[in-house]
Design a protein around this motif. Structure first.
Motif, PDB file in Angstrom:
ATOM      1  N   LEU A   1       0.835  -1.193   0.000  1.00  6.73           N
ATOM      2  CA  LEU A   1       0.000   0.000   0.000  1.00  6.73           C
ATOM      3  C   LEU A   1       0.872   1.247   0.000  1.00  6.73           C
ATOM      4  CD1 LEU A   1      -2.539  -1.042   2.803  1.00  6.73           C
ATOM      5  CD2 LEU A   1      -2.930  -1.155   0.330  1.00  6.73           C
ATOM      6  N   VAL A   2       0.428   2.238  -0.754  1.00  5.86           N
ATOM      7  CA  VAL A   2       1.004   3.586  -0.688  1.00  5.86           C
ATOM      8  C   VAL A   2      -0.173   4.515  -0.417  1.00  5.86           C
ATOM      9  CG1 VAL A   2       2.212   5.424  -1.905  1.00  5.86           C
ATOM     10  CG2 VAL A   2       2.874   3.031  -2.295  1.00  5.86           C
ATOM     11  N   VAL A   3      -0.136   5.226   0.711  1.00  8.88           N
ATOM     12  CA  VAL A   3      -1.229   6.118   1.095  1.00  8.88           C
ATOM     13  C   VAL A   3      -0.724   7.547   0.987  1.00  8.88           C
ATOM     14  CG1 VAL A   3      -2.939   6.697   2.853  1.00  8.88           C
ATOM     15  CG2 VAL A   3      -2.064   4.356   2.695  1.00  8.88           C
ATOM     16  N   ILE A   4      -1.475   8.372   0.273  1.00 13.87           N
ATOM     17  CA  ILE A   4      -1.080   9.752   0.027  1.00 13.87           C
ATOM     18  C   ILE A   4      -2.148  10.685   0.576  1.00 13.87           C
ATOM     19  CG2 ILE A   4      -2.130   9.767  -2.277  1.00 13.87           C
ATOM     20  CD1 ILE A   4       0.169  11.512  -3.250  1.00 13.87           C
ATOM     21  N   GLY A   5      -1.705  11.774   1.158  1.00 15.64           N
ATOM     22  CA  GLY A   5      -2.630  12.771   1.684  1.00 15.64           C
ATOM     23  C   GLY A   5      -2.049  14.156   1.483  1.00 15.64           C
ATOM     24  N   ALA A   6      -2.845  15.057   0.921  1.00 18.21           N
ATOM     25  CA  ALA A   6      -2.399  16.431   0.659  1.00 18.21           C
ATOM     26  C   ALA A   6      -1.111  16.454  -0.145  1.00 18.21           C
ATOM     27  CB  ALA A   6      -2.228  17.198   1.968  1.00 18.21           C
ATOM     28  N   GLY A   7      -0.995  15.520  -1.098  1.00 13.63           N
ATOM     29  CA  GLY A   7       0.133  15.519  -2.013  1.00 13.63           C
ATOM     30  C   GLY A   7       1.380  14.812  -1.520  1.00 13.63           C
ATOM     31  N   ARG A   8       1.373  14.325  -0.274  1.00 13.54           N
ATOM     32  CA  ARG A   8       2.560  13.671   0.283  1.00 13.54           C
ATOM     33  C   ARG A   8       2.233  12.239   0.717  1.00 13.54           C
ATOM     34  NH1 ARG A   8       6.693  17.183   1.464  1.00 13.54           N
ATOM     35  NH2 ARG A   8       7.644  15.591   2.770  1.00 13.54           N
ATOM     36  N   VAL A   9       3.226  11.369   0.639  1.00 10.06           N
ATOM     37  CA  VAL A   9       3.058   9.999   1.109  1.00 10.06           C
ATOM     38  C   VAL A   9       3.022  10.012   2.628  1.00 10.06           C
ATOM     39  CG1 VAL A   9       4.113   7.715   1.253  1.00 10.06           C
ATOM     40  CG2 VAL A   9       4.166   8.966  -0.909  1.00 10.06           C
ATOM     41  N   VAL A  10       1.930   9.479   3.193  1.00  9.19           N
ATOM     42  CA  VAL A  10       1.801   9.433   4.651  1.00  9.19           C
ATOM     43  C   VAL A  10       2.100   8.040   5.196  1.00  9.19           C
ATOM     44  CG1 VAL A  10       0.205  11.369   4.755  1.00  9.19           C
ATOM     45  CG2 VAL A  10      -0.709   9.053   4.482  1.00  9.19           C
ATOM     46  N   ALA A  11       2.099   7.033   4.330  1.00 10.93           N
ATOM     47  CA  ALA A  11       2.466   5.678   4.759  1.00 10.93           C
ATOM     48  C   ALA A  11       2.670   4.816   3.529  1.00 10.93           C
ATOM     49  CB  ALA A  11       1.387   5.065   5.646  1.00 10.93           C
ATOM     50  N   GLN A  12       3.570   3.869   3.628  1.00 13.75           N
ATOM     51  CA  GLN A  12       3.736   2.875   2.583  1.00 13.75           C
ATOM     52  C   GLN A  12       4.405   1.648   3.174  1.00 13.75           C
ATOM     53  OE1 GLN A  12       6.831   3.436  -0.523  1.00 13.75           O
ATOM     54  NE2 GLN A  12       7.167   5.458   0.386  1.00 13.75           N
ATOM     55  N   GLY A  13       4.147   0.504   2.558  1.00  9.38           N
ATOM     56  CA  GLY A  13       4.739  -0.737   3.032  1.00  9.38           C
ATOM     57  C   GLY A  13       3.850  -1.917   2.719  1.00  9.38           C
ATOM     58  N   GLY A  14       4.206  -3.074   3.255  1.00  8.02           N
ATOM     59  CA  GLY A  14       3.401  -4.268   3.068  1.00  8.02           C
ATOM     60  C   GLY A  14       2.033  -4.100   3.702  1.00  8.02           C
ATOM     61  N   LYS A  15       1.016  -4.627   3.042  1.00 11.48           N
ATOM     62  CA  LYS A  15      -0.348  -4.462   3.545  1.00 11.48           C
ATOM     63  C   LYS A  15      -0.493  -5.019   4.957  1.00 11.48           C
ATOM     64  CE  LYS A  15      -3.407  -7.392   2.236  1.00 11.48           C
ATOM     65  NZ  LYS A  15      -4.303  -8.181   1.388  1.00 11.48           N
ATOM     66  N   ASP A  16       0.012  -6.203   5.184  1.00 12.59           N
ATOM     67  CA  ASP A  16      -0.154  -6.833   6.497  1.00 12.59           C
ATOM     68  C   ASP A  16       0.548  -6.030   7.585  1.00 12.59           C
ATOM     69  OD1 ASP A  16      -1.622  -8.827   5.314  1.00 12.59           O
ATOM     70  OD2 ASP A  16       0.054 -10.227   5.151  1.00 12.59           O
ATOM     71  N   ASP A  17       1.736  -5.493   7.260  1.00 16.30           N
ATOM     72  CA  ASP A  17       2.473  -4.715   8.254  1.00 16.30           C
ATOM     73  C   ASP A  17       1.722  -3.439   8.605  1.00 16.30           C
ATOM     74  OD1 ASP A  17       4.486  -6.586   8.274  1.00 16.30           O
ATOM     75  OD2 ASP A  17       5.719  -5.521   6.806  1.00 16.30           O
ATOM     76  N   LEU A  18       1.182  -2.762   7.600  1.00 14.75           N
ATOM     77  CA  LEU A  18       0.463  -1.519   7.865  1.00 14.75           C
ATOM     78  C   LEU A  18      -0.833  -1.762   8.622  1.00 14.75           C
ATOM     79  CD1 LEU A  18       0.952   0.458   4.522  1.00 14.75           C
ATOM     80  CD2 LEU A  18       2.064   0.856   6.716  1.00 14.75           C
ATOM     81  N   LEU A  19      -1.534  -2.827   8.263  1.00 15.80           N
ATOM     82  CA  LEU A  19      -2.800  -3.107   8.939  1.00 15.80           C
ATOM     83  C   LEU A  19      -2.591  -3.581  10.377  1.00 15.80           C
ATOM     84  CD1 LEU A  19      -4.912  -4.854   6.149  1.00 15.80           C
ATOM     85  CD2 LEU A  19      -5.047  -2.493   6.948  1.00 15.80           C
ATOM     86  N   ALA A  20      -1.373  -4.016  10.691  1.00 16.33           N
ATOM     87  CA  ALA A  20      -1.105  -4.519  12.040  1.00 16.33           C
ATOM     88  C   ALA A  20      -1.032  -3.400  13.066  1.00 16.33           C
ATOM     89  CB  ALA A  20       0.197  -5.311  12.045  1.00 16.33           C
ATOM     90  N   GLY A  21      -0.802  -2.162  12.609  1.00 18.65           N
ATOM     91  CA  GLY A  21      -0.675  -1.068  13.565  1.00 18.65           C
ATOM     92  C   GLY A  21      -1.478   0.145  13.146  1.00 18.65           C
ATOM     93  N   THR A  22      -2.736   0.183  13.510  1.00 18.60           N
ATOM     94  CA  THR A  22      -3.596   1.265  13.034  1.00 18.60           C
ATOM     95  C   THR A  22      -3.828   2.349  14.086  1.00 18.60           C
ATOM     96  OG1 THR A  22      -5.545  -0.022  13.678  1.00 18.60           O
ATOM     97  CG2 THR A  22      -4.814  -0.206  11.403  1.00 18.60           C
ATOM     98  N   GLY A  23      -3.033   2.361  15.163  1.00 24.04           N
ATOM     99  CA  GLY A  23      -3.162   3.438  16.129  1.00 24.04           C
ATOM    100  C   GLY A  23      -3.711   2.973  17.476  1.00 24.04           C
ATOM    101  N   THR A  24      -4.220   3.948  18.225  1.00 23.17           N
ATOM    102  CA  THR A  24      -4.702   3.707  19.588  1.00 23.17           C
ATOM    103  C   THR A  24      -6.186   4.042  19.683  1.00 23.17           C
ATOM    104  OG1 THR A  24      -2.533   4.225  20.530  1.00 23.17           O
ATOM    105  CG2 THR A  24      -4.443   4.408  21.997  1.00 23.17           C
ATOM    106  N   LEU A  25      -6.953   3.140  20.265  1.00 29.06           N
ATOM    107  CA  LEU A  25      -8.369   3.380  20.500  1.00 29.06           C
ATOM    108  C   LEU A  25      -8.541   3.962  21.894  1.00 29.06           C
ATOM    109  CD1 LEU A  25     -11.350   3.036  19.589  1.00 29.06           C
ATOM    110  CD2 LEU A  25     -11.320   0.817  20.749  1.00 29.06           C
ATOM    111  N   VAL A  26      -9.296   5.081  21.980  1.00 24.99           N
ATOM    112  CA  VAL A  26      -9.482   5.734  23.276  1.00 24.99           C
ATOM    113  C   VAL A  26     -10.936   6.147  23.426  1.00 24.99           C
ATOM    114  CG1 VAL A  26      -8.759   7.960  22.304  1.00 24.99           C
ATOM    115  CG2 VAL A  26      -8.700   7.610  24.785  1.00 24.99           C
ATOM    116  N   ARG A  27     -11.466   6.000  24.652  1.00 25.11           N
ATOM    117  CA  ARG A  27     -12.800   6.477  25.005  1.00 25.11           C
ATOM    118  C   ARG A  27     -12.703   7.236  26.321  1.00 25.11           C
ATOM    119  NH1 ARG A  27     -14.141   1.231  23.084  1.00 25.11           N
ATOM    120  NH2 ARG A  27     -15.608   1.236  21.344  1.00 25.11           N
TER     121      ARG A  27
END
Length: 299
Positions: free
Chosen positions: A198-224
């Protein structure tokens, strides 16, 4: 192989594409993702020699597109399914392309069959085609020269669910036979099903790239928190962009320690703080592109 190095395109002071670099390897499907106006189509047009870059460059099989002696035999391109002469039949469009590329005319019938355009459809004028039929014809044209690379911008637009499933199989088979695919699409679930990288672009710049499984393994922090509105304001002030999670709460593109510290400093009571886990490509996309414009860029 597709190599993009520091590709930049400016219109006056506005950078539509800003220092974009990535590689697409043989045997892989690379999903190229981003909101509307993020610069995806402009990047693909620069790779294909249709838009001159302000700086940087791109090569296919080691050479810029414009230097390929017979581009259609090296790279199959589908950037606009409507970019065909409306007065020609589907068969005529393919026959003309075959003659231009020096391809055996027998490939015309073979490619029409491959993309599911029967004899009756092949005799119809392109102007009478549905969007889905034009997409199929565009893919036939892209595959006609038996290229090693495919660059496709929203190829599944207009296809019904069966057609989308069929296209997924065509692209997966192409890559499994050693081909290179660069695929841009807003159908995130289909990209997730077929892409290796995957190559993810936002506002003209690459914000993330790499293997799909690696990127999907770390999608951030869930908070309530007990006070969701105060939590959102606190995260904004701390420069921690957050998006609504698919399972409720907020997903923050940051480590749990940073999120917890921001909440503690604001005196907020949290009811949940944990890794977001795998919310799929949709959640990854929303998290990575949080805060980028979803409006079409005005040039």
């Amino acid at each position: 192989m597709i190599t993009v190095e520091h590709l930049t395109k400016r219109y006056g002071p506005h950078a539509v594409v800003d220092d974009v670099s990535f590689r697409c390897e043989p045997g892989t499907v690379t999903g190229f993702l981003g909101p509307n106006g993020a610069g995806k189509s402009t990047t693909m047009r620069m790779i294909c020699g249709l838009t001159p870059p302000t700086s940087g460059g791109a090569t296919v099989a080691g050479r810029p597109y414009r230097q390929l002696a017979n581009p259609g035999r090296e790279i199959g391109v589908l950037l606009d399914a409507s970019a065909q002469h409306a007065g020609r039949t589907g068969r005529e469009a393919l026959a003309l392309a075959a003659r231009t590329m020096g391809v055996d005319r027998r490939q015309v019938a073979a490619k029409l069959d491959l993309v599911g355009l029967n004899a009756a459809a092949a005799k119809r004028r392109v102007g009478a085609y549905s969007l889905g039929m034009r997409q199929r014809l565009g893919l036939a044209l892209a595959l006609l020269g038996d290229p090693r690379v495919l660059i496709l911008d929203e190829p599944a637009n207009g296809l019904d669910p069966e057609g989308i499933f069929w296209m997924r199989g065509v692209l997966r088979d192409f890559a499994d036979r050693g081909g290179t695919v660069l695929l841009s699409s807003h159908l995130l679930r289909e990209v997730e099903a077929v892409a290796d990288r995957l190559v993810v672009i936002g506002a003209g710049r690459v914000v993330a790239q790499g293997g799909k499984d690696d990127l999907l393994a770390g999608t951030g922090t869930l908070v309530r928190a007990r006070d969701p509105r105060a939590l959102r304001l606190t995260l904004d002030r701390a420069g921690l962009p957050a998006t609504a999670g698919t399972d409720g709460g907020l997903v923050v593109r940051a480590e749990a320690e940073a999120v917890g510290q921001a909440a503690a400093d604001a005196g907020l009571v949290l009811t949940e703080l944990r890794p977001a886990g795998s919310g799929g490509l949709e959640q990854l996309f929303l998290t990575l592109t949080a805060g980028t414009s979803t409006k079409e860029a005005v040039k």
